[in-house]
Motif scaffolding. Structure first.
Motif, PDB file in Angstrom:
ATOM      1  N   LYS A 103     -26.409  23.273   9.587  1.00  0.00           N
ATOM      2  CA  LYS A 103     -26.180  23.469  11.014  1.00  0.00           C
ATOM      3  C   LYS A 103     -25.369  24.737  11.187  1.00  0.00           C
ATOM      4  CE  LYS A 103     -26.393  18.616  12.194  1.00  0.00           C
ATOM      5  NZ  LYS A 103     -25.795  17.511  12.938  1.00  0.00           N
ATOM      6  N   VAL A 104     -25.781  25.550  12.138  1.00  0.00           N
ATOM      7  CA  VAL A 104     -25.112  26.819  12.389  1.00  0.00           C
ATOM      8  C   VAL A 104     -24.824  26.914  13.882  1.00  0.00           C
ATOM      9  CG1 VAL A 104     -25.364  29.324  12.293  1.00  0.00           C
ATOM     10  CG2 VAL A 104     -26.357  27.920  10.500  1.00  0.00           C
ATOM     11  N   THR A 105     -23.607  27.334  14.214  1.00  0.00           N
ATOM     12  CA  THR A 105     -23.254  27.564  15.614  1.00  0.00           C
ATOM     13  C   THR A 105     -22.937  29.046  15.792  1.00  0.00           C
ATOM     14  OG1 THR A 105     -22.387  25.332  15.872  1.00  0.00           O
ATOM     15  CG2 THR A 105     -21.666  26.970  17.479  1.00  0.00           C
ATOM     16  N   VAL A 106     -23.549  29.629  16.815  1.00  0.00           N
ATOM     17  CA  VAL A 106     -23.384  31.047  17.103  1.00  0.00           C
ATOM     18  C   VAL A 106     -22.941  31.191  18.558  1.00  0.00           C
ATOM     19  CG1 VAL A 106     -24.577  33.266  17.213  1.00  0.00           C
ATOM     20  CG2 VAL A 106     -25.265  31.584  15.502  1.00  0.00           C
ATOM     21  N   ALA A 107     -21.935  32.015  18.801  1.00  0.00           N
ATOM     22  CA  ALA A 107     -21.483  32.295  20.166  1.00  0.00           C
ATOM     23  C   ALA A 107     -22.106  33.603  20.624  1.00  0.00           C
ATOM     24  CB  ALA A 107     -19.965  32.380  20.217  1.00  0.00           C
ATOM     25  N   VAL A 108     -22.729  33.569  21.800  1.00  0.00           N
ATOM     26  CA  VAL A 108     -23.321  34.767  22.386  1.00  0.00           C
ATOM     27  C   VAL A 108     -22.818  34.870  23.824  1.00  0.00           C
ATOM     28  CG1 VAL A 108     -25.465  35.931  23.060  1.00  0.00           C
ATOM     29  CG2 VAL A 108     -25.393  34.582  20.946  1.00  0.00           C
ATOM     30  N   MET A 109     -22.398  36.069  24.199  1.00  0.00           N
ATOM     31  CA  MET A 109     -21.898  36.303  25.540  1.00  0.00           C
ATOM     32  C   MET A 109     -22.741  37.399  26.207  1.00  0.00           C
ATOM     33  SD  MET A 109     -18.113  37.582  26.698  1.00  0.00           S
ATOM     34  CE  MET A 109     -18.296  39.097  25.800  1.00  0.00           C
ATOM     35  N   ALA A 110     -23.006  37.232  27.486  1.00  0.00           N
ATOM     36  CA  ALA A 110     -23.660  38.271  28.277  1.00  0.00           C
ATOM     37  C   ALA A 110     -22.640  38.810  29.268  1.00  0.00           C
ATOM     38  CB  ALA A 110     -24.865  37.715  29.022  1.00  0.00           C
ATOM     39  N   THR A 144     -23.910  28.791  21.680  1.00  0.00           N
ATOM     40  CA  THR A 144     -23.063  28.593  22.854  1.00  0.00           C
ATOM     41  C   THR A 144     -23.130  29.907  23.634  1.00  0.00           C
ATOM     42  OG1 THR A 144     -21.091  29.214  21.606  1.00  0.00           O
ATOM     43  CG2 THR A 144     -21.564  26.884  21.772  1.00  0.00           C
ATOM     44  N   PHE A 145     -23.777  29.842  24.781  1.00  0.00           N
ATOM     45  CA  PHE A 145     -24.050  31.036  25.580  1.00  0.00           C
ATOM     46  C   PHE A 145     -23.109  31.081  26.770  1.00  0.00           C
ATOM     47  CE2 PHE A 145     -26.812  33.078  28.925  1.00  0.00           C
ATOM     48  CZ  PHE A 145     -26.574  34.372  28.499  1.00  0.00           C
ATOM     49  N   ASP A 146     -22.410  32.206  26.909  1.00  0.00           N
ATOM     50  CA  ASP A 146     -21.445  32.412  27.992  1.00  0.00           C
ATOM     51  C   ASP A 146     -21.921  33.597  28.827  1.00  0.00           C
ATOM     52  OD1 ASP A 146     -19.220  32.579  29.621  1.00  0.00           O
ATOM     53  OD2 ASP A 146     -17.902  33.380  28.055  1.00  0.00           O
ATOM     54  N   ASN A 147     -22.448  33.307  30.018  1.00  0.00           N
ATOM     55  CA  ASN A 147     -22.893  34.354  30.933  1.00  0.00           C
ATOM     56  C   ASN A 147     -21.725  34.722  31.842  1.00  0.00           C
ATOM     57  OD1 ASN A 147     -23.990  35.989  32.873  1.00  0.00           O
ATOM     58  ND2 ASN A 147     -25.598  34.566  33.500  1.00  0.00           N
ATOM     59  N   ARG A 148     -21.168  35.901  31.624  1.00  0.00           N
ATOM     60  CA  ARG A 148     -20.002  36.343  32.402  1.00  0.00           C
ATOM     61  C   ARG A 148     -20.366  37.276  33.560  1.00  0.00           C
ATOM     62  NH1 ARG A 148     -15.219  37.195  27.913  1.00  0.00           N
ATOM     63  NH2 ARG A 148     -15.303  35.065  27.119  1.00  0.00           N
ATOM     64  N   ASP A 149     -21.655  37.533  33.762  1.00  0.00           N
ATOM     65  CA  ASP A 149     -22.084  38.413  34.851  1.00  0.00           C
ATOM     66  C   ASP A 149     -22.193  37.618  36.149  1.00  0.00           C
ATOM     67  OD1 ASP A 149     -22.180  40.821  33.458  1.00  0.00           O
ATOM     68  OD2 ASP A 149     -24.248  40.502  32.796  1.00  0.00           O
ATOM     69  N   ASN A 186     -30.454  34.405  30.078  1.00  0.00           N
ATOM     70  CA  ASN A 186     -30.706  33.355  29.097  1.00  0.00           C
ATOM     71  C   ASN A 186     -30.793  33.986  27.721  1.00  0.00           C
ATOM     72  OD1 ASN A 186     -33.308  34.537  29.097  1.00  0.00           O
ATOM     73  ND2 ASN A 186     -34.319  32.567  28.840  1.00  0.00           N
ATOM     74  N   VAL A 187     -30.992  33.153  26.702  1.00  0.00           N
ATOM     75  CA  VAL A 187     -31.268  33.619  25.348  1.00  0.00           C
ATOM     76  C   VAL A 187     -32.546  32.921  24.903  1.00  0.00           C
ATOM     77  CG1 VAL A 187     -30.486  33.715  22.951  1.00  0.00           C
ATOM     78  CG2 VAL A 187     -28.820  33.932  24.805  1.00  0.00           C
ATOM     79  N   SER A 188     -33.537  33.703  24.519  1.00  0.00           N
ATOM     80  CA  SER A 188     -34.790  33.176  23.990  1.00  0.00           C
ATOM     81  C   SER A 188     -35.092  33.878  22.678  1.00  0.00           C
ATOM     82  CB  SER A 188     -35.939  33.402  24.980  1.00  0.00           C
ATOM     83  OG  SER A 188     -35.738  32.640  26.145  1.00  0.00           O
ATOM     84  N   VAL A 189     -35.766  33.161  21.778  1.00  0.00           N
ATOM     85  CA  VAL A 189     -36.099  33.692  20.459  1.00  0.00           C
ATOM     86  C   VAL A 189     -37.614  33.728  20.315  1.00  0.00           C
ATOM     87  CG1 VAL A 189     -35.818  33.382  17.964  1.00  0.00           C
ATOM     88  CG2 VAL A 189     -33.964  32.733  19.522  1.00  0.00           C
TER      89      VAL A 189
END
Length: 133
Positions: A39-46, A67-72, A78-81
């Motif tokens: 299991k891997v947890t990655v933090a991504v911020m916009a 864990t996605f943090d949209n600060r705009d 969003n985040v899509s792969v």
């Protein structure tokens, strides 16, 4: 050799042992099974119409939590792969959230190691490499 001098006499043939127990050495646990349990947890911020990272690296077959943090403020992201930068074959499509807000995404990484692609579907200029090792 059996008797009081052999601590391992009660272990079946072919089994590993230490001073307190016998073990079958993990028979039945394949590399795929072990990898799938990762299991891997990655933090991504916009923020400012860009992601906080240009590269996300995860093990093949791992359960990935972003864990996605949209600060705009007032801006949807969003985040899509995807399999590649053409974004025609999705691996995972994250729900769009309007900032400021956060969301947690969970999905399984591809089993095949390689270079994949992530992006914001609302703002495709926000993108990066999703690397599976």
């Amino acid at each position: 050799m059996s008797g009081p001098g052999n601590l391992y006499a009660s272990c079946p043939t072919g089994w590993a042992h230490d001073t307190s127990r016998c073990s079958h050495g993990g028979a039945g646990v394949t590399a795929e099974t072990a990898r799938a349990a990762e299991k891997v947890t990655v933090a991504v911020m916009a923020e400012g119409f860009s992601f906080s990272t240009e590269t996300i690296t995860v093990p093949a077959g791992a359960e990935v939590t972003i864990t996605f943090d949209n600060r705009d403020d007032g801006t949807p992201h969003n985040v899509s792969v995807y399999t590649d930068a053409s974004a025609t074959e999705a691996i995972f499509i994250g729900d769009i959230v309007t900032g400021p807000a956060g969301i947690t995404y969970t999905f399984t990484a591809p089993e095949t190691p390689g270079n994949y692609f992530f992006r914001c579907d609302v703002h495709p200029s926000m993108h990066g490499a999703f690397i599976v090792t």
